[in-house]
Design a protein around this motif. Structure first.
Motif, short mmCIF file in Angstrom:
data_model
loop_
_atom_site.label_atom_id
_atom_site.label_comp_id
_atom_site.label_asym_id
_atom_site.label_seq_id
_atom_site.Cartn_x
_atom_site.Cartn_y
_atom_site.Cartn_z
N UNK A 1 -5.62 -6.09 -3.31
CA UNK A 1 -5.06 -3.95 -2.16
C UNK A 1 -4.94 -2.69 -3.72
N UNK A 2 -5.17 -3.51 -4.96
CA UNK A 2 -5.41 -2.08 -5.90
C UNK A 2 -6.42 -1.23 -4.98
N UNK A 3 -7.70 -2.79 -5.46
CA UNK A 3 -9.34 -1.68 -4.98
C UNK A 3 -9.33 -1.13 -3.23
N UNK A 4 -8.11 -1.99 -2.62
CA UNK A 4 -8.49 -1.03 -1.21
C UNK A 4 -7.37 0.34 -0.91
N UNK A 5 -6.71 0.08 -1.54
CA UNK A 5 -6.20 1.67 -1.49
C UNK A 5 -6.98 3.31 -2.21
N UNK B 1 7.74 -1.82 -8.89
CA UNK B 1 8.66 -1.50 -8.10
C UNK B 1 8.16 -2.36 -6.11
N UNK B 2 9.03 -2.88 -5.57
CA UNK B 2 8.67 -3.56 -4.32
C UNK B 2 8.90 -2.87 -3.29
N UNK B 3 9.19 -1.55 -3.20
CA UNK B 3 9.68 -0.65 -2.42
C UNK B 3 8.77 1.31 -2.24
N UNK B 4 9.14 1.39 -1.50
CA UNK B 4 8.64 2.99 -1.95
C UNK B 4 10.01 4.20 -2.72
N UNK C 1 0.83 -1.36 -0.38
CA UNK C 1 0.23 -0.07 0.29
C UNK C 1 1.15 1.41 -0.13
N UNK C 2 2.35 1.06 1.06
CA UNK C 2 3.37 2.53 0.35
C UNK C 2 3.19 2.54 -0.79
N UNK D 1 1.51 7.45 -6.30
CA UNK D 1 0.37 8.21 -6.92
C UNK D 1 1.44 9.71 -6.17
N UNK D 2 1.67 10.01 -5.72
CA UNK D 2 1.97 11.59 -4.57
C UNK D 2 3.26 12.15 -6.09
#
Length: 327
Positions: A64-68, A285-288, A36-37, A43-44
């Motif tokens: 996960x996308x739906x929840x986000x 991507x697996x990380x922010x 989620x991060x 998006x940011x």
């Protein structure tokens, strides 16, 4: 971030999107809060295009996308999912009844009534020539289950067949500095037909980051371990079909072409972005930090003609013999 029209959808999406295969499965474990991060960081940074599939983590990526998006209704993200790989890969399984069942599952996972875009997920080659398949997809549009449909392909020949279909909005295809064949016919044909191009596997499964060595060990449930020779699905999806040893040497040379201040991964993404006809590139991507770095590639200056020529020379010398005739 620059936005481009995604072919016949008429919708605009960011030139750098986010591929979410990594958030579902096949790349090792990713915790839900980390996933989620990653979505939030993308998006940011201006990303407005998520790509997923109903089989990524058996639906986990879609969920996960739906929840986000429920938690961030202001995000305004266009979501492309994929369908067709929940059953044996036989042309006859691509029928209206199965499409409806798969569609119901994806809509539930994503929490929407109408899916923005559904892409056939690299189906058997005969599917692209089936009028019945595309009639069924038109039915899903008429039923307002989906707004648009598209295809994800393995080969340039499949892409050209799909582009000729009047309802196909976009084509997703492997395109990166280790996979240049789509530049010859596919991108020009798509541009002429008004079909979008989504570039997937843009970093050749991470090879083009320049971070891997001969000592790198991937997890047992990572496709870079179990699919190097096409044991589970098309070999071209793993390292773009290049054998690992060759890929490492080519990646080291490619890293030397990165402009000052840019990473090899950002250079590869910038190369894709500036190919005529490309709508969006979808690195995972697996990380922010990865999500942010990938998005920043959109702001890089265009690569010089000298660099473009060097990429072509590298491909011709090291990569072309392994991949050009196959895909």
């Amino acid at each position: 971030m620059e936005q481009r029209v995604l072919g016949r959808t008429g919708r605009t999406v960011s030139v750098v999107g986010l591929g979410t295969w990594q958030l579902g499965a096949d790349w090792g474990d990713v915790r839900e809060e980390d996933a989620l991060a990653v979505l939030d960081a993308a998006v940011e940074e201006g990303v407005t295009f998520f790509d997923t599939a109903d089989v990524y983590g058996d639906g986990r990526s879609e969920q996960l996308i739906g929840r986000y998006l429920r938690e961030r209704p202001d995000a305004r993200v266009f979501v492309a999912t994929k369908t067709g790989r929940r059953q044996d890969q036989l042309p006859e399984n691509y029928n209206l009844a199965n499409f409806r069942a798969w569609n119901d599952r994806s809509r539930a996972n994503l929490g929407v009534d109408t899916l923005d875009l559904v892409q056939l997920h690299c189906p058997p080659t005969p599917v692209y020539s089936s009028d019945e398949v595309f009639d069924a997809l038109d039915t899903l549009v008429a039923e307002k289950r989906i707004a648009h449909y598209a295809v994800s392909v393995e080969t340039c020949a499949e892409a050209l067949t799909a582009i000729a279909r009047p309802g196909v909005a976009s084509v997703q295809i492997i395109l990166n500095p280790f996979r240049l064949k789509p530049l010859e016919e596919v991108l020009p044909a798509a541009a002429a037909a008004g079909v979008g191009i989504v570039a997937r596997v843009p970093l050749a499964s991470g090879l083009l980051t320049g971070k891997y060595t001969r000592e790198t060990v991937f997890a047992a449930d990572d496709h870079r371990t179990y699919n190097r020779h096409g044991e589970a699905f098309d070999q071209g999806e793993t390292f773009s079909g290049v054998d690992y040893e060759t890929g490492l040497d080519a990646a080291a040379e490619f890293a030397g072409l990165a402009p000052q201040g840019a990473t090899p991964a950002q250079t590869a993404l910038r190369w894709i972005i500036q190919q005529p006809g490309v709508t969006s590139v979808i690195p995972g991507a697996r990380s922010v930090a990865q999500a942010r770095a990938n998005a920043e590639a959109a702001a890089l200056a265009p690569l010089s003609e000298k660099t473009l020529d060097a990429v072509r020379d590298l491909y011709d010398r090291r990569i072309r013999p392994q991949v050009h005739a196959r895909w």
